[in-house]
Structure formats: structure tokens, C-alpha cells
Design a protein around this motif. Structure first.
Motif, PDB file in Angstrom:
ATOM      1  N   THR A  39       0.830  -1.205   0.000  1.00 55.79           N
ATOM      2  CA  THR A  39       0.000   0.000   0.000  1.00 55.79           C
ATOM      3  C   THR A  39       0.859   1.247   0.000  1.00 55.79           C
ATOM      4  O   THR A  39       0.663   2.169  -0.804  1.00 55.79           O
ATOM      5  CB  THR A  39      -0.948   0.005   1.206  1.00 55.79           C
ATOM      6  OG1 THR A  39      -1.752  -1.179   1.202  1.00 55.79           O
ATOM      7  CG2 THR A  39      -1.862   1.222   1.181  1.00 55.79           C
ATOM      8  N   GLY A  40       1.829   1.306   0.906  1.00 54.99           N
ATOM      9  CA  GLY A  40       2.689   2.478   0.985  1.00 54.99           C
ATOM     10  C   GLY A  40       3.548   2.663  -0.242  1.00 54.99           C
ATOM     11  O   GLY A  40       3.734   3.791  -0.732  1.00 54.99           O
ATOM     12  N   LEU A  41       4.081   1.578  -0.778  1.00 57.09           N
ATOM     13  CA  LEU A  41       4.896   1.669  -1.989  1.00 57.09           C
ATOM     14  C   LEU A  41       4.065   2.139  -3.178  1.00 57.09           C
ATOM     15  O   LEU A  41       4.522   2.940  -4.002  1.00 57.09           O
ATOM     16  CB  LEU A  41       5.533   0.315  -2.292  1.00 57.09           C
ATOM     17  CG  LEU A  41       6.607  -0.151  -1.303  1.00 57.09           C
ATOM     18  CD1 LEU A  41       6.912  -1.634  -1.524  1.00 57.09           C
ATOM     19  CD2 LEU A  41       7.873   0.682  -1.446  1.00 57.09           C
ATOM     20  N   SER A  42       2.829   1.635  -3.269  1.00 58.33           N
ATOM     21  CA  SER A  42       1.960   2.048  -4.378  1.00 58.33           C
ATOM     22  C   SER A  42       1.589   3.519  -4.261  1.00 58.33           C
ATOM     23  O   SER A  42       1.509   4.235  -5.267  1.00 58.33           O
ATOM     24  CB  SER A  42       0.702   1.172  -4.405  1.00 58.33           C
ATOM     25  OG  SER A  42       1.038  -0.178  -4.669  1.00 58.33           O
ATOM     26  N   ALA A  43       1.364   3.983  -3.028  1.00 59.99           N
ATOM     27  CA  ALA A  43       1.090   5.409  -2.827  1.00 59.99           C
ATOM     28  C   ALA A  43       2.288   6.247  -3.230  1.00 59.99           C
ATOM     29  O   ALA A  43       2.150   7.292  -3.888  1.00 59.99           O
ATOM     30  CB  ALA A  43       0.721   5.659  -1.371  1.00 59.99           C
ATOM     31  N   ASN A  74      -9.105  -4.803  -9.042  1.00 59.81           N
ATOM     32  CA  ASN A  74      -8.034  -5.791  -8.938  1.00 59.81           C
ATOM     33  C   ASN A  74      -7.233  -5.876 -10.238  1.00 59.81           C
ATOM     34  O   ASN A  74      -5.998  -5.927 -10.224  1.00 59.81           O
ATOM     35  CB  ASN A  74      -8.614  -7.162  -8.594  1.00 59.81           C
ATOM     36  CG  ASN A  74      -9.149  -7.247  -7.183  1.00 59.81           C
ATOM     37  OD1 ASN A  74      -8.870  -6.392  -6.347  1.00 59.81           O
ATOM     38  ND2 ASN A  74      -9.928  -8.281  -6.913  1.00 59.81           N
ATOM     39  N   ARG A  75      -7.934  -5.925 -11.354  1.00 59.21           N
ATOM     40  CA  ARG A  75      -7.244  -6.058 -12.642  1.00 59.21           C
ATOM     41  C   ARG A  75      -6.448  -4.809 -12.992  1.00 59.21           C
ATOM     42  O   ARG A  75      -5.372  -4.892 -13.595  1.00 59.21           O
ATOM     43  CB  ARG A  75      -8.254  -6.414 -13.729  1.00 59.21           C
ATOM     44  CG  ARG A  75      -8.753  -7.839 -13.581  1.00 59.21           C
ATOM     45  CD  ARG A  75      -9.778  -8.235 -14.612  1.00 59.21           C
ATOM     46  NE  ARG A  75     -10.073  -9.661 -14.482  1.00 59.21           N
ATOM     47  CZ  ARG A  75     -11.100 -10.275 -15.070  1.00 59.21           C
ATOM     48  NH1 ARG A  75     -11.935  -9.577 -15.843  1.00 59.21           N
ATOM     49  NH2 ARG A  75     -11.300 -11.565 -14.899  1.00 59.21           N
ATOM     50  N   SER A  76      -6.961  -3.659 -12.595  1.00 54.93           N
ATOM     51  CA  SER A  76      -6.203  -2.430 -12.809  1.00 54.93           C
ATOM     52  C   SER A  76      -4.916  -2.454 -11.992  1.00 54.93           C
ATOM     53  O   SER A  76      -3.836  -2.070 -12.481  1.00 54.93           O
ATOM     54  CB  SER A  76      -7.050  -1.215 -12.430  1.00 54.93           C
ATOM     55  OG  SER A  76      -6.299  -0.025 -12.536  1.00 54.93           O
ATOM     56  N   ALA A  77      -5.005  -2.914 -10.751  1.00 58.67           N
ATOM     57  CA  ALA A  77      -3.812  -3.001  -9.895  1.00 58.67           C
ATOM     58  C   ALA A  77      -2.785  -3.950 -10.494  1.00 58.67           C
ATOM     59  O   ALA A  77      -1.581  -3.661 -10.518  1.00 58.67           O
ATOM     60  CB  ALA A  77      -4.210  -3.457  -8.488  1.00 58.67           C
ATOM     61  N   SER A 101      -4.147  -1.099  -5.243  1.00 57.12           N
ATOM     62  CA  SER A 101      -5.131  -0.119  -5.716  1.00 57.12           C
ATOM     63  C   SER A 101      -5.422   0.923  -4.638  1.00 57.12           C
ATOM     64  O   SER A 101      -5.556   2.114  -4.934  1.00 57.12           O
ATOM     65  CB  SER A 101      -6.421  -0.809  -6.164  1.00 57.12           C
ATOM     66  OG  SER A 101      -6.993  -1.565  -5.129  1.00 57.12           O
ATOM     67  N   SER A 102      -5.483   0.501  -3.376  1.00 61.70           N
ATOM     68  CA  SER A 102      -5.783   1.441  -2.290  1.00 61.70           C
ATOM     69  C   SER A 102      -4.703   2.499  -2.153  1.00 61.70           C
ATOM     70  O   SER A 102      -5.007   3.688  -1.964  1.00 61.70           O
ATOM     71  CB  SER A 102      -5.939   0.685  -0.965  1.00 61.70           C
ATOM     72  OG  SER A 102      -7.070  -0.145  -0.973  1.00 61.70           O
ATOM     73  N   GLY A 103      -3.436   2.097  -2.235  1.00 60.22           N
ATOM     74  CA  GLY A 103      -2.364   3.070  -2.094  1.00 60.22           C
ATOM     75  C   GLY A 103      -2.437   4.155  -3.152  1.00 60.22           C
ATOM     76  O   GLY A 103      -2.319   5.358  -2.850  1.00 60.22           O
ATOM     77  N   ARG A 104      -2.633   3.771  -4.388  1.00 61.58           N
ATOM     78  CA  ARG A 104      -2.705   4.747  -5.469  1.00 61.58           C
ATOM     79  C   ARG A 104      -3.933   5.648  -5.326  1.00 61.58           C
ATOM     80  O   ARG A 104      -3.855   6.872  -5.507  1.00 61.58           O
ATOM     81  CB  ARG A 104      -2.746   4.026  -6.816  1.00 61.58           C
ATOM     82  CG  ARG A 104      -1.463   3.268  -7.139  1.00 61.58           C
ATOM     83  CD  ARG A 104      -1.572   2.523  -8.461  1.00 61.58           C
ATOM     84  NE  ARG A 104      -1.761   3.412  -9.598  1.00 61.58           N
ATOM     85  CZ  ARG A 104      -0.783   4.072 -10.213  1.00 61.58           C
ATOM     86  NH1 ARG A 104       0.459   3.952  -9.797  1.00 61.58           N
ATOM     87  NH2 ARG A 104      -1.051   4.856 -11.248  1.00 61.58           N
ATOM     88  N   LEU A 105      -5.053   5.040  -4.964  1.00 61.73           N
ATOM     89  CA  LEU A 105      -6.294   5.817  -4.914  1.00 61.73           C
ATOM     90  C   LEU A 105      -6.400   6.667  -3.645  1.00 61.73           C
ATOM     91  O   LEU A 105      -7.102   7.683  -3.647  1.00 61.73           O
ATOM     92  CB  LEU A 105      -7.486   4.884  -5.054  1.00 61.73           C
ATOM     93  CG  LEU A 105      -7.599   4.255  -6.457  1.00 61.73           C
ATOM     94  CD1 LEU A 105      -8.656   3.166  -6.478  1.00 61.73           C
ATOM     95  CD2 LEU A 105      -7.900   5.315  -7.518  1.00 61.73           C
TER      96      LEU A 105
END
Length: 447
Positions: free
Chosen positions: A48-52, A109-112, A392-396
């Protein structure tokens, strides 16, 4: 006006993931100079943090971002899981009657997975990325009944799948142990530790990672948040940030939020050494596949790309976020017996590591996503689907905090909710322990 100050408990120094040798699990970056003020503070360097952090490099490259973790990248759940990037709704989500909700989850999920694939290719991250789909398997009648429910859910959202009988399972897995399985093609298998550490080594220029900096005090204000960081050797630094993303999942309650809504739950995994040439000669299945249980209380099983068997089952309440060493030894014996039942031809295949991984559940199976206090954002209670939901949560969360509207943001808000209030201890511990023992007993035929 300043809010209360919290002293978070640190992730314990328990036995880490067995995906890679322990001497590889060292901090990725310990040399960056920590400043006093940042535009963004991200706590937690898991998926999550890395994706953010990756997203902030895309949408706010001019902002200063500090990403901190008390332990090396991969120490926590993002490096301890079984390495599935799931594209379909999973377990409890499948019980929801709204087909449009299931499609939203599937799209997220597929977008992630698509974003992670681009990053793996762009940065050349060697993490055994394998687009081989997954099996959802059953051992006996209880499991096959749940397989049928899974197929009904897939029919409802128009997803393709293949139902395998015992022989079909054996051709893939090399074992007659499973009565049947449902194959779906969209999931990806990875080495999760190599994935997150690869991402950590390729962060945007405006992001500084310190995965040796523990948050020992945290407080929010009406304008900025403050965190006191403790570095190796005992030195401390106090930083402030305009916006904070708590990518801390079960530890979020340590920062003063979701304190009676998060249930830290531990699951146990073991992994073997790679098969020898002689063992591969006796093994009749394919390499590189993964199976999740149709029964939520059953067994997850993988044959990795490099020929190791991974087995995961047994659950427990983890208020201290760690596994007991003596219990790990018992779990290792149970896992060894489970592998011998499934693969008798492989004989005494040694397990090289057994570990526990802590995830967060909610009492009503709801996942939280959003702003918990002014300029403090988090996503919690992934309910066992942390890699794709975390990505997906980190980015969004970044998009939400930055005021960037999108259909994906609307979707994740729509499929999230508010975890229910949990009872206080000792009622919580007693109730959870009893419930998990009941689930284990009900699922005993699927272990």
C-alpha cells in the motif's frame, strides 16, 4: 488544536518470511537525511505504501515525500503472503448479491495487476511474475459444495472458468488429493518479497525511503501531523507533514484510529527447499501453479517457479502481531504432514522455514478506505486480499487526498464500508479464539 499523541507498538522481531534467506532481509535505504517538513508522510512500506509513493511520483513530482517503516521492506505482510495477485472477488466478497459490486472489485483488482505488471517490466524486477491463473480447490464434499457457489458467483458476473475433476487436478498438481478445482485464468503468481523490494529500489526521485525509521510518537493537528521517528542507535527526528497516509493496516489502531474495529489475525505458512532432479523425476505434475481453498478455512498450496512447495493454513488472533516460536514448531509438523499426504512420492521433503503473517479482518467483512481525520488517510481490513487491494488502495488514497476524481476512486469508495465495532477484551479474545477453533473444526476435511 493538537489531537492526542499516540505511541505506536512496533512490528515485532519475530521470525520473518521464508521466501528468501534471512540475510537478504535488510533495509533498502538507511542513508537519506531526514528533514523537518514534508508535503507527504507515508507510514508503512508494504504494497500500500509503496503504491502510494509510486503514484505521488506520477501526480505530484514536485512534492517532498517521506516513506518510513520500522522494519526492512518485505518484513511485514507484503513479504509474508503466498504470492497471489487475485483478479476476482475473493471469499466473503463473493457472498454479496450485487453483481455490479463484484464487477467493481474485479475491475480494481485487474487495474492493480496491470499497473504492477508495467512497473515490473519498466524496472526489470525479477519476482517470478507468472500469468498462469489459479485453482480454487476442494478435498471433499464440503469443499466441492463451496466450489459450486464460486461457479455461481462467476456466472453472475460473466467470468469464464474451467471445472476440473480429480484427474484434471492431478495432471496439474501431481496429486490425487483434490476431488476437484475451478481454474480461472486471470490471477498472477509472484515471489512477493522480491516484488516489494524491487519496487522499493525504484521509487520516484521525490520520494525518500527510510525503512529503518520507527514512528514512536504520532499526533495530528488541524493543519499538519507530527511524527517522532527513532533511528538505529536511538537518535530521534521529528517531522511534520501536510498530508499523511497510514499504510499500516492492522497497526492503524496503534496510531489512534480504528482502535476497536480492526482484528489482527495471523495465518501460518511453510516452504520447502527446491525439488532435486530426482524428486522432479518422481513428481508427476506441472511446475508453477497455485491453489486457494474453496473453503475459507482450508489450505493454500503453491508449487513455485523454482520448484518449492508452499503450504498455508491455520489461523489465530494476534493482538501482539506475532507468532509464538513454540507454536510455529507445531505448525511446521502439521504442514509437513499435509505435504506428505498430498505428495507421498516426494518422501521426506524438508521444510526450510515456517512463519506467521498478520492481516487485518473486520467483524462484518467490510474494508475501510478514506480520510480518518483531516489530512490523514488510510485503508484497512483487506480481509486476506492484501496485495491487489493494497496496490489499488495506495494509489487511490493519493488521488483522494489530492482531489483527483476518477471512476476507479468512485468504485473503491462504493465497495468499501465501515468495519463494525468489536467487543472489548477479554470477550474479544475468547470469542475470536472460539470462533476460529470452530472454523478449523468445520474445515478439517479441507486441510
Amino acid at each position: 488544536m493538537k489531537s492526542a499523541t499516540y505511541t505506536p507498538a512496533l512490528p515485532p522481531l519475530d521470525r520473518p518470511t521464508g521466501w528468501r534467506p534471512m540475510d537478504e532481509l535488510v533495509p533498502v535505504n538507511v542513508s537519506g537525511s531526514i528533514e523537518a517538513s514534508y508535503d507527504w508522510l507515508i507510514v508503512g512500506a508494504g504494497i500500500t505504501g509503496l503504491s502510494a509513493a509510486m503514484r505521488l511520483g506520477e501526480v505530484a513530482p514536485q512534492d517532498k515525500v517521506l516513506l518510513v517503516d520500522a522494519r526492512p521492506v518485505g518484513w511485514g505482510a507484503s513479504g509474508r503472503n503466498s504470492g497471489f495477485l487475485l483478479d476476482l472477488p475473493h471469499k466473503f466478497d463473493l457472498d454479496h448479491p450485487d453483481a455490479s459490486r463484484l464487477r467493481k472489485i474485479m475491475t480494481l483488482n485487474r487495474s492493480a495487476i496491470g499497473v504492477l505488471k508495467e512497473q515490473v517490466q519498466q524496472f526489470g524486477i525479477a519476482c517470478d511474475w507468472s500469468e498462469v491463473g489459479k485453482l480454487q480447490g476442494a478435498v471433499k464434499k464440503r469443499g466441492t459444495g463451496m466450489m459450486a457457489k464460486f461457479c455461481e458467483a462467476l456466472d453472475k458476473i460473466g467470468e469464464r472458468y474451467e471445472v476440473l475433476d480429480r484427474q484434471g487436478c492431478a495432471e496439474i498438481m501431481g496429486t490425487q488429493y483434490y476431488a476437484g478445482a475451478v481454474f480461472t485464468p486471470g490471477s498472477v503468481l509472484i515471489d512477493p518479497l522480491l516484488l516489494v523490494r524491487g519496487l522499493a529500489r525504484n521509487l520516484p526521485e521525490n520520494v525518500m525511503l527510510r525503512d529503518d525509521a520507527a514512528v514512536v510518537e504520532f499526533s495530528g493537528t488541524s493543519g499538519r501531523a507530527e511524527a517522532k521517528l527513532r533511528l538505529p542507535g536511538g537518535d530521534t527526528r521529528t517531522v511534520s507533514a501536510a498530508k499523511v497516509i497510514l499504510a499500516t493496516d492492522p497497526y492503524t489502531r496503534e496510531f489512534g484510529y480504528m482502535r476497536n474495529r480492526i482484528l489482527p489475525t495471523i495465518t501460518y505458512a511453510s516452504i520447502t527447499r527446491p525439488l532435486t532432479a530426482a524428486e522432479r523425476g518422481r513428481y508427476s505434475g506441472q511446475m508453477n501453479w497455485g491453489l486457494t481453498p474453496a473453503d475459507a478455512g482450508g489450505t493454500t498450496l503453491r508449487m513455485t517457479a523454482d520448484g518449492r512447495l508452499l503450504i498455508r493454513n491455520h489461523y489465530g488472533h494476534a493482538p501482539k502481531y506475532k507468532a509464538d516460536g513454540a507454536y510455529l514448531a507445531k505448525v511446521a509438523e502439521v504442514h509437513k504432514e499435509g505435504l506428505e499426504k498430498r505428495f507421498p512420492s516426494l518422501g521426506d521433503l524438508p521444510i526450510t522455514s515456517t512463519w506467521g503473517g498478520v492481516v487485518s479482518l473486520s467483524g462484518n467483512h467490510a474494508t475501510f478506505f478514506g480520510e480518518m481525520a483531516p489530512n490523514v488517510f488510510s485503508a484497512n481490513c483487506y480481509n486476506g486480499v492484501g496485495m491487489t487491494r493494497g496496490a489499488s488502495s495506495g494509489r487511490l488514497l493519493v488521488d483522494l487526498a489530492a482531489g483527483r476524481n476518477s471512476e476507479a476512486l468512485e468504485d473503491i469508495i462504493a465497495v468499501s464500508g465501515k468495519p463494525s465495532v468489536l467487543p472489548p477484551d477479554p470477550f474479544l479474545s475468547l470469542g475470536v479464539s472460539g470462533r476460529m477453533k470452530l472454523v478449523e473444526w468445520e474445515s478439517r476435511s479441507e486441510l
